[in-house]
Write a protein that holds these residues in place. Structure first.
Motif, PDB file in Angstrom:
ATOM      1  N   THR A 362      -2.627  15.945   3.702  1.00  0.00           N
ATOM      2  CA  THR A 362      -2.834  15.894   2.259  1.00  0.00           C
ATOM      3  C   THR A 362      -2.874  14.477   1.713  1.00  0.00           C
ATOM      4  O   THR A 362      -3.252  14.270   0.558  1.00  0.00           O
ATOM      5  CB  THR A 362      -1.736  16.682   1.524  1.00  0.00           C
ATOM      6  N   LEU A 363      -2.513  13.473   2.509  1.00  0.00           N
ATOM      7  CA  LEU A 363      -2.586  12.083   2.048  1.00  0.00           C
ATOM      8  C   LEU A 363      -3.960  11.457   2.288  1.00  0.00           C
ATOM      9  O   LEU A 363      -4.247  10.375   1.773  1.00  0.00           O
ATOM     10  CB  LEU A 363      -1.526  11.229   2.755  1.00  0.00           C
ATOM     11  N   LYS A 364      -4.814  12.126   3.041  1.00  0.00           N
ATOM     12  CA  LYS A 364      -6.109  11.538   3.396  1.00  0.00           C
ATOM     13  C   LYS A 364      -6.997  11.221   2.193  1.00  0.00           C
ATOM     14  O   LYS A 364      -7.686  10.191   2.194  1.00  0.00           O
ATOM     15  CB  LYS A 364      -6.844  12.452   4.377  1.00  0.00           C
ATOM     16  N   PRO A 365      -7.048  12.068   1.157  1.00  0.00           N
ATOM     17  CA  PRO A 365      -7.904  11.701   0.011  1.00  0.00           C
ATOM     18  C   PRO A 365      -7.537  10.346  -0.597  1.00  0.00           C
ATOM     19  O   PRO A 365      -8.431   9.583  -1.003  1.00  0.00           O
ATOM     20  CB  PRO A 365      -7.664  12.845  -0.981  1.00  0.00           C
ATOM     21  N   PHE A 366      -6.270  10.024  -0.647  1.00  0.00           N
ATOM     22  CA  PHE A 366      -5.847   8.745  -1.215  1.00  0.00           C
ATOM     23  C   PHE A 366      -6.215   7.593  -0.291  1.00  0.00           C
ATOM     24  O   PHE A 366      -6.533   6.485  -0.747  1.00  0.00           O
ATOM     25  CB  PHE A 366      -4.343   8.758  -1.473  1.00  0.00           C
ATOM     26  N   LEU A 367      -6.200   7.842   1.021  1.00  0.00           N
ATOM     27  CA  LEU A 367      -6.591   6.813   1.978  1.00  0.00           C
ATOM     28  C   LEU A 367      -8.070   6.480   1.830  1.00  0.00           C
ATOM     29  O   LEU A 367      -8.452   5.298   1.757  1.00  0.00           O
ATOM     30  CB  LEU A 367      -6.285   7.292   3.399  1.00  0.00           C
ATOM     31  N   TYR A 368      -8.914   7.517   1.780  1.00  0.00           N
ATOM     32  CA  TYR A 368     -10.351   7.256   1.633  1.00  0.00           C
ATOM     33  C   TYR A 368     -10.657   6.661   0.263  1.00  0.00           C
ATOM     34  O   TYR A 368     -11.563   5.835   0.132  1.00  0.00           O
ATOM     35  CB  TYR A 368     -11.141   8.546   1.857  1.00  0.00           C
ATOM     36  N   ALA A 369      -9.904   7.062  -0.750  1.00  0.00           N
ATOM     37  CA  ALA A 369     -10.098   6.474  -2.077  1.00  0.00           C
ATOM     38  C   ALA A 369      -9.829   4.980  -2.043  1.00  0.00           C
ATOM     39  O   ALA A 369     -10.586   4.177  -2.626  1.00  0.00           O
ATOM     40  CB  ALA A 369      -9.191   7.161  -3.092  1.00  0.00           C
ATOM     41  N   GLN A 370      -8.765   4.578  -1.350  1.00  0.00           N
ATOM     42  CA  GLN A 370      -8.450   3.156  -1.280  1.00  0.00           C
ATOM     43  C   GLN A 370      -9.502   2.407  -0.477  1.00  0.00           C
ATOM     44  O   GLN A 370      -9.903   1.288  -0.852  1.00  0.00           O
ATOM     45  CB  GLN A 370      -7.071   2.947  -0.673  1.00  0.00           C
ATOM     46  N   ALA A 371      -9.975   2.994   0.621  1.00  0.00           N
ATOM     47  CA  ALA A 371     -10.995   2.331   1.437  1.00  0.00           C
ATOM     48  C   ALA A 371     -12.295   2.167   0.659  1.00  0.00           C
ATOM     49  O   ALA A 371     -12.971   1.135   0.767  1.00  0.00           O
ATOM     50  CB  ALA A 371     -11.240   3.136   2.712  1.00  0.00           C
ATOM     51  N   ILE A 372     -12.653   3.168  -0.139  1.00  0.00           N
ATOM     52  CA  ILE A 372     -13.861   3.068  -0.962  1.00  0.00           C
ATOM     53  C   ILE A 372     -13.659   2.036  -2.060  1.00  0.00           C
ATOM     54  O   ILE A 372     -14.554   1.240  -2.367  1.00  0.00           O
ATOM     55  CB  ILE A 372     -14.213   4.451  -1.544  1.00  0.00           C
ATOM     56  N   ALA A 373     -12.466   2.035  -2.675  1.00  0.00           N
ATOM     57  CA  ALA A 373     -12.184   1.074  -3.741  1.00  0.00           C
ATOM     58  C   ALA A 373     -12.242  -0.359  -3.222  1.00  0.00           C
ATOM     59  O   ALA A 373     -12.695  -1.267  -3.932  1.00  0.00           O
ATOM     60  CB  ALA A 373     -10.817   1.364  -4.351  1.00  0.00           C
TER      61      ALA A 373
END
Length: 757
Positions: A362-373
């Motif tokens: 469930t933490l993966k969306p925040f990881l990809y959000a940070q990588a995209i940001a």
């Protein structure tokens, strides 16, 4: 004989004087009665012994015991008491209640006459006189018998009450103030506790048993039933005496501190304890919460029903606990809070909403959000889903996918939608655990350690979180990347709360963690059912008929599984597992938590639409074509300046010609292997493997010598520095890595060398 006669005569004279003195004293005792409150004051001062939690519309949700000295329910009006009980009370305690003016003079005369002849009588105390004793502690007997002064005071106060109160008010106040049995005070408490129903539903037999307690509150059940039978005869219902003794035994064997009626609602025990423990208000306090009673009932029922389905005979999954939280995206109001599965749980007092559990994927969306940001990735970027060995301080970290299979090159959109582990770890290598941990804390997740403590496993949810903090973090994505606390109460004393790293309350207002553009892209990825097909297929509980973005997660050994997602208006978080941490059997986020999430979302949107959000300004919508058909052509969202129309796999190839198939996936270049001399050498193989399928004509070469093996080959390590090469049929080196083996003795090395031949 004459002496005896003289004594008897003196006793008769004394009792006559006492009775006459009572009558004469009434004329002189009006002064103390003037302090007796009015009916409205008595009713306004009444306090139930419980705290009462109300939903957002004022419907009772939960009662929690606050006063341990007595158990009192809510004030009951006379119209809310059954006619049978009123009849039993009048027949037993005051037959001429509606005829006298506070003192039953006929009763006084009968009592005096009975005293003269030592006969047993009911006594002359009326309901109004008894009420006087309930209103004034000085008039309340400390023992079974009242003093002459108390009798006179009660009578005088009764006359005063009858002049100022109506008969229905006197009877209503008496029913609410009179003690019945043990700590039970008032008709509401005794009716709900002993008979499991509201006072309006008491029948003649139940009414007689309750009224019988007034004379002997703590008497044995047999004695109470005997007296109740006499009351039934006075009511003209002697046939109800049949089996009364056995029924009385059953009634008085029930716990004396548990209310069991609809009025004693038990919909949100964990939430109520959280709200009331913060301020400890006085007993009788009613607090209006943000919860929705109808939604709360649906959530409780849905959780219990799903867990029963998982535990049906022949397919038990060893799962008995769960939790649900629903938050309004805009306001932060908590609309539903289910802390446990109730009777299905062996630890029902544990609040699953606030318990710390491993977050899983469930933490993966925040990881990809940070990588995209950080512009390290786009939703269209390709990531390699193939075996990877990452050296850490404790050895090698080798992540695996949930299904133990690798998909090769996939886009970030597919990697997130299908919850692939290896691409997530590769993404965390770019972001770094330290920066990612800071982002999670900014979202309100209660990480107690730095990112270096968790390492690369943080990408797969090794950190402990609460369902409340995790759901509220997803709400931040729904709100364009702005994080804020949640609300529990609708009164003026509303507090905002959120679980952050130190467990303290979050300040009001919003904190921008991600930009609206980044949040939109990640939400679009989570809402894409096509992106989930690699792992879940098209038809799964995560697919809804309206727009939603959702992610599941399963922790190590299937101890926890999650489904957290949001629509345009609501964010719903589900946890399923066991309160004691025991692993479940073959239960994943999709089979355990997701069906509950789907049903709760369906209820929320039974009449409410959820359309896809509008893209924020600045995003680029570009048609993307993948070379070599790695993924289908599609339109993709990009941050300004990051768009690509063509993505070629060759740009990601290794340094040797031939593409990514000719690449060594493990061990990683520069790996140091530490051997343990206490473990047999044959059990310490090092595995060589390629990134995808075994290329045609490929061969291994170790330190310049051929090594027999194919796509995954085990090798017994030999101490020293080594070079591993992947060569084609012509002997051309397509990829190579260097690694070192340490920690073995010469003897061990000889055995290793012999064993490797």
């Amino acid at each position: 004989m004459r002496a005896v006669s003289d004594v008897r005569g003196w006793g008769v004279a004394r009792r006559v004087v006492s009775s006459v003195g009572l009558a004469l004293g009434l004329l002189q005792a009006s002064a103390p009665a003037c302090a007796v409150p009015s009916f409205d004051e008595v009713r306004q001062d009444w306090r139930a012994s419980d705290w009462i939690l109300l939903d957002r519309r004022g419907e009772p949700l939960q009662r929690l015991r606050a006063d341990m000295q007595a158990q009192r329910g809510d004030w009951v009006t006379l119209a809310e008491v059954s006619p049978a009980f009123r009849q039993a009370l009048i027949a037993s305690e005051d037959k001429r209640f509606y005829e006298h003016s506070g003192v039953d003079w006929r009763g006084v005369a009968a009592a005096a006459w009975g005293n003269l002849w030592h006969s047993r009588t009911r006594g002359a105390s009326t309901l109004t006189m008894q009420l006087a004793g309930l209103l004034d502690d000085d008039l309340r007997p400390s023992t079974r018998n009242r003093s002459v002064t108390q009798k006179i005071g009660q009578a005088a106060t009764a006359v005063w009450l009858e002049q100022r109160w109506r008969k229905d008010q006197i009877l209503e106040a008496y029913l609410n103030l009179v003690p019945f049995r043990g700590e039970l005070v008032g008709i509401s408490a005794v009716s709900q506790t002993l008979f499991g129903k509201l006072p309006i539903g008491l029948d003649a037999r139940e009414a007689a048993l309750a009224v019988a307690l007034l004379r002997a509150p703590n008497a044995a059940a047999s004695r109470v039933s005997q007296r109740a039978c006499g009351i039934l005869r006075d009511m003209g219902q002697a046939t109800d005496c049949n089996g009364l003794d056995g029924y009385a035994q059953l009634v008085f064997s029930r716990p004396a501190n548990v209310m069991t009626t609809r009025d004693a609602v038990n919909l949100a025990p964990h939430f109520a304890r959280r709200v009331f423990s913060a301020s400890r208000p006085p007993a009788g306090t009613r607090i209006t919460s943000t919860l929705d009673a109808n939604l709360q009932r649906v959530a409780v029922t849905t959780l219990q029903q799903t867990l029963r389905e998982l535990g049906t005979p022949g397919r038990s999954r060893n799962v008995q606990d769960g939790a649900i939280v629903v938050i309004d995206n805009a306001s932060g109001d908590i609309l539903a809070w289910v802390g446990s599965s109730g009777a299905l749980s062996s630890a029902a007092q544990v609040d699953g909403v606030t318990s710390l559990r491993q977050a899983g994927s469930t933490l993966k969306p925040f990881l990809y959000a940070q990588a995209i940001a950080e512009q390290r990735l786009t939703a269209a970027s390709l990531l390699d889903d193939s075996p990877i060995d990452l050296p850490t301080g404790g050895g090698l970290y080798i992540p695996q996918n949930y299904d133990r299979h690798f998909k090769g090159w996939v886009s970030a959109r597919t990697a997130l939608g299908s919850s692939l582990n290896v691409p997530a770890v590769r993404t965390l290598v770019m972001v770094t655990p330290r920066r990612f941990a800071r982002t999670l804390v900014a979202l309100g997740l209660p990480l107690t350690q730095s990112g270096d403590y968790y390492g690369y496993s943080l990408a797969l949810g090794s950190a402990d979180v609460t369902l409340l903090s995790l759901t509220n973090a997803y709400r931040a994505l729904a709100n364009g990347g702005a994080a804020s606390g949640v609300k529990e109460r609708t009164s003026e004393t509303v507090r905002t709360r959120g679980d952050n790293a130190k467990g303290t309350a979050r300040a009001e207002g919003y904190t921008a963690v991600f930009s609206p553009q980044v949040s939109f892209i990640v939400s679009d990825m989570l809402a894409d059912r096509q992106a989930r097909t690699r792992t879940l297929g098209l038809d799964s509980p995560l697919s809804t008929r309206y727009w939603t973005a959702v992610k599941t997660g399963t922790s190590k050994d299937m101890r926890d599984n999650w489904a957290v997602g949001y629509s345009r208006r609501y964010t719903v978080g589900i946890w399923v597992g066991n309160a004691d941490g025991a692993p479940m059997w073959d239960v994943s986020g999709v089979s355990g938590a997701a069906p509950i999430w789907h049903r709760v979302m369906d209820y929320l949107h039974r009449q409410t639409a959820s359309l896809p959000p509008a893209p924020p300004p600045g995003l680029e919508h570009v048609a993307v074509q993948y070379a070599e058909h790695v993924e289908p052509t599609r339109e993709e969202w990009f941050l300004p300046g990051t768009s690509q129309s063509t993505i070629a796999l060759s740009s990601l190839a290794t340094k040797a010609p031939g593409g990514p198939l000719w690449r060594i996936a493990g061990p990683a270049d520069g790996t140091i292997v530490a051997l343990d001399p206490d473990i047999p050498p044959a059990n310490q193989r090092l595995w060589f493997q390629v990134a995808a399928a075994w290329p045609k004509g490929a061969a291994w070469r170790l330190d310049g010598k051929p090594l027999v093996g194919r796509a995954r080959t085990g090798w017994l390590p030999w101490p020293g520095r080594h070079t591993l090469e992947l060569v084609d049929a012509a002997g051309v080196v397509r990829d190579s890595i260097r690694f070192e083996v340490r920690g073995a003795t010469l003897t061990d090395g000889k055995r290793m060398r012999n064993a490797s031949r």
